[in-house]
Motif scaffolding. Structure first.
Motif, PDB file in Angstrom:
ATOM      1  N   VAL A 134     -35.550 -61.665 -38.012  1.00 36.99           N
ATOM      2  CA  VAL A 134     -36.974 -61.619 -37.821  1.00 36.99           C
ATOM      3  C   VAL A 134     -37.331 -61.193 -36.442  1.00 36.99           C
ATOM      4  O   VAL A 134     -36.749 -61.471 -35.261  1.00 36.99           O
TER       5      VAL A 134
ATOM      6  N   ASP B 287     -43.957 -64.304 -38.503  1.00 36.25           N
ATOM      7  CA  ASP B 287     -42.810 -65.173 -39.036  1.00 36.25           C
ATOM      8  C   ASP B 287     -41.982 -65.434 -37.751  1.00 36.25           C
ATOM      9  O   ASP B 287     -41.590 -66.842 -37.739  1.00 36.25           O
TER      10      ASP B 287
ATOM     11  N   SER C  45     -37.328 -60.038 -42.244  1.00 34.95           N
ATOM     12  CA  SER C  45     -38.670 -60.255 -42.293  1.00 34.95           C
ATOM     13  C   SER C  45     -39.273 -58.971 -42.943  1.00 34.95           C
ATOM     14  O   SER C  45     -39.112 -57.917 -42.182  1.00 34.95           O
TER      15      SER C  45
END
Ligand code: ZN
Ligand code: ZN
Length: 374
Positions: A33, A38, A115
């Motif tokens: 990520v 996120d 992500s």
């Protein structure tokens, strides 16, 4: 202000645990990520992406590690205890540092989820550094986790929507004579900030014929007598977004504007009444669409009925044909039917809703009535 936000005790631990459970279910070995909502969701670290690599590497069984430029480590001093920080120095191969932390696939290529908001250059960098993996869209893991809001998140959403409602009422008293669309957006952002919302998101003001463009970009167009006005805005509280749309009118509205507004408002109400656990997102869209179709305006309802809302203003669940996601308590989304006549005017009515155990809670309490201003 620290870029790491304090959260209710245990909130990050709960989010990381739910993410791990989903990785298990999806057979994902490592989640990656970058700076994004996120990352903010998982760690509270709210940082803008730059050309230097910053990524959270979350192996299914190991400790989550935030790989970031060493000289920036102090900005992440308040990360939750469970996240370890790993610094890299300018001149070092940052991608190789991150790759070294990935889980191995135990006899098969590992499945690595990225992500959706990770910049492509970092994915390419990891592949160049020798990453051999089955690549997976991170939303496979993160969307089902983020879509179920915790009580902490629901409170933030309620707060954000409450402020947006107050701003609607103040705008009605404000008067827009001589103002441009951009002037009105500026006023909206000032009022949102004055009442405690972060003035994030651009906000939309569309006058007259511009109100027929659902995602109009505010311009220097000055309000003129007879204009129908769409205002769509929200800001955020603790990062959680508000998003509402209300109709204004400069002078008494044309009867046709009132007729269309009544139909759109009924579609909003019927969709709201249809919300309960187990009903699919597509069914909510169909309820709003059927009413507008039956009123003969179907071809002018040119977009989906709504979208999920949280740290992002648009996120799952999308209230759209084909989305078979069954609604669950704790989901949050907008219902925003709209009808648009190119070159003439448009009407949209938007609120945020939470799914409850037996129906829905409407977070926006301000009246849907057309507000006549001068
Ligand atoms: Zn909106
Ligand atoms: Zn919206």
């Amino acid at each position: 202000m620290t870029p790491v936000e304090p959260l209710a005790a245990g909130e990050h631990a709960r989010r990381l645990a739910a993410t791990r459970t989903e990785m298990e279910r999806q057979d994902v070995d490592t989640l990656v990520v970058g700076p994004s909502t996120d990352l903010r969701y998982l760690t509270g670290f709210d940082v803008k992406p730059s050309e230097r690599l910053t990524v959270l590497v979350l192996p299914r069984d190991g400790a989550p590690r935030l790989v970031m430029p060493e000289f920036e480590l102090p900005t992440a001093a308040h990360l939750p205890d469970l996240v370890e920080r790993v610094g890299w120095k300018d001149g070092e191969d940052a991608s190789a540092v991150a790759c070294g932390l990935f889980a191995t696939g135990e006899g098969r290529p590992p499945r690595v989820a990225f992500s959706a908001q990770l910049h492509a250059r970092f994915l390419v960098g990891l592949l160049d550094a020798g990453l051999r993996a089955e690549l997976v869209d991170g939303d496979v893991v993160l969307a089902p986790v983020r879509v179920r809001k915790s009580p902490f998140e629901l409170d933030a959403l309620r707060r954000a929507s409450g402020v947006a409602d107050r701003v609607v009422e103040e705008l009605a008293a404000h008067g827009f004579r001589g103002a441009s669309e951009r002037d009105v957006v500026r006023t909206i952002q000032e009022l949102l900030a004055a009442h405690g919302n972060e003035p994030v998101g651009s906000g939309l003001a569309a006058f007259g014929e511009n109100s027929a463009s659902p995602h109009h970009h505010p311009s220097e167009r000055i309000l003129a007598a007879g204009d129908t006005v769409i205002l769509d805005f929200g800001g955020a509280s603790d990062g959680y977004r508000a998003d509402l749309t209300r109709m204004f009118q400069f002078g008494e509205p044309d009867p046709e504007v009132r007729r269309v507004h009544a139909i759109v408002d009924e579609a909003n109400q019927l969709a709201f009444e249809a919300v309960r656990p187990g009903v699919t997102a597509a069914e909510i869209d169909a309820v709003a669409r059927r009413h507008i179709d039956d009123s003969g305006l179907g071809e002018h309802f040119t977009h989906r009925t709504g979208h999920g809302i949280g740290l992002d203003v648009h996120e799952p669940p999308y209230i759209v044909a084909g989305n078979t996601t069954a609604l669950e308590p704790g989901m949050a989304f907008t219902i925003e039917p709209g009808v648009y006549f190119e070159g003439s005017f448009g009407v949209r009515v938007e609120d945020v809703f939470l799914v409850t155990d037996d129906g829905a809670e409407r977070l926006n309490t301000s009246s849907h009535a057309i507000r006549v201003v001068d």
